[in-house]
Design a protein around this motif. Structure first.
Motif, short mmCIF file in Angstrom:
data_model
loop_
_atom_site.label_atom_id
_atom_site.label_comp_id
_atom_site.label_asym_id
_atom_site.label_seq_id
_atom_site.Cartn_x
_atom_site.Cartn_y
_atom_site.Cartn_z
N LEU A 132 0.82 -1.21 0.00
CA LEU A 132 0.00 0.00 0.00
C LEU A 132 0.85 1.26 0.00
O LEU A 132 0.50 2.26 -0.64
N PHE A 133 1.99 1.23 0.69
CA PHE A 133 2.92 2.36 0.67
C PHE A 133 3.40 2.61 -0.75
O PHE A 133 3.44 3.75 -1.22
N ASP A 134 3.78 1.53 -1.45
CA ASP A 134 4.22 1.67 -2.85
C ASP A 134 3.11 2.23 -3.72
O ASP A 134 3.35 3.07 -4.59
N GLN A 135 1.88 1.76 -3.50
CA GLN A 135 0.75 2.27 -4.28
C GLN A 135 0.53 3.75 -4.01
O GLN A 135 0.24 4.53 -4.92
N MET A 182 2.84 10.43 -7.34
CA MET A 182 3.57 10.89 -8.52
C MET A 182 2.65 11.15 -9.71
O MET A 182 2.95 11.97 -10.56
N LEU A 183 1.54 10.44 -9.76
CA LEU A 183 0.66 10.51 -10.93
C LEU A 183 -0.51 11.48 -10.81
O LEU A 183 -1.04 11.93 -11.81
N GLY A 223 -4.22 20.50 -4.12
CA GLY A 223 -3.06 20.68 -3.25
C GLY A 223 -2.92 19.66 -2.14
O GLY A 223 -1.91 19.64 -1.44
N TRP A 224 -3.91 18.78 -1.96
CA TRP A 224 -3.82 17.76 -0.92
C TRP A 224 -2.71 16.78 -1.24
O TRP A 224 -2.50 16.40 -2.39
N LYS A 225 -1.95 16.39 -0.24
CA LYS A 225 -0.93 15.37 -0.42
C LYS A 225 -1.14 14.30 0.65
O LYS A 225 -1.41 14.63 1.80
N PRO A 226 -1.01 13.04 0.27
CA PRO A 226 -1.19 11.98 1.26
C PRO A 226 -0.08 11.99 2.28
O PRO A 226 1.03 12.45 2.02
#
Length: 75
Positions: A43-46, A52-53, A61-64
């Motif tokens: 899930l971290f990789d996903q 990136m996409l 502007g939200w970032k996980p």
């Protein structure tokens, strides 16, 4: 995780979910941890790929976050 684990109710408490995972691994805590860690890494990789996409305009502007703010839960 085995198929039954996919059916865990997200509203159930952590102890219930932990019991389901342990039951799915016949009580083998080490095997259960391996599965949970492998799932977390996947899930971290996903999440990294999605970050990136996904266009910043799409999510305004939200970032996980890659770590919980409340930190690891311990008993």
């Amino acid at each position: 995780m085995p198929a039954e684990t996919d059916l865990i109710d997200a509203g159930s408490n952590l102890d219930d979910r932990a019991r389901v995972i342990l039951d799915d691994h016949a009580g083998d805590a080490l095997a259960a941890l391996r599965t949970v860690i492998a799932d977390a890494e996947f899930l971290f990789d996903q999440l990294e790929t999605a970050l990136m996409l996904i266009s910043p305009g799409l999510v305004r502007g939200w970032k996980p976050k890659f770590q919980r703010e409340d930190g690891p839960r311990s008993r």
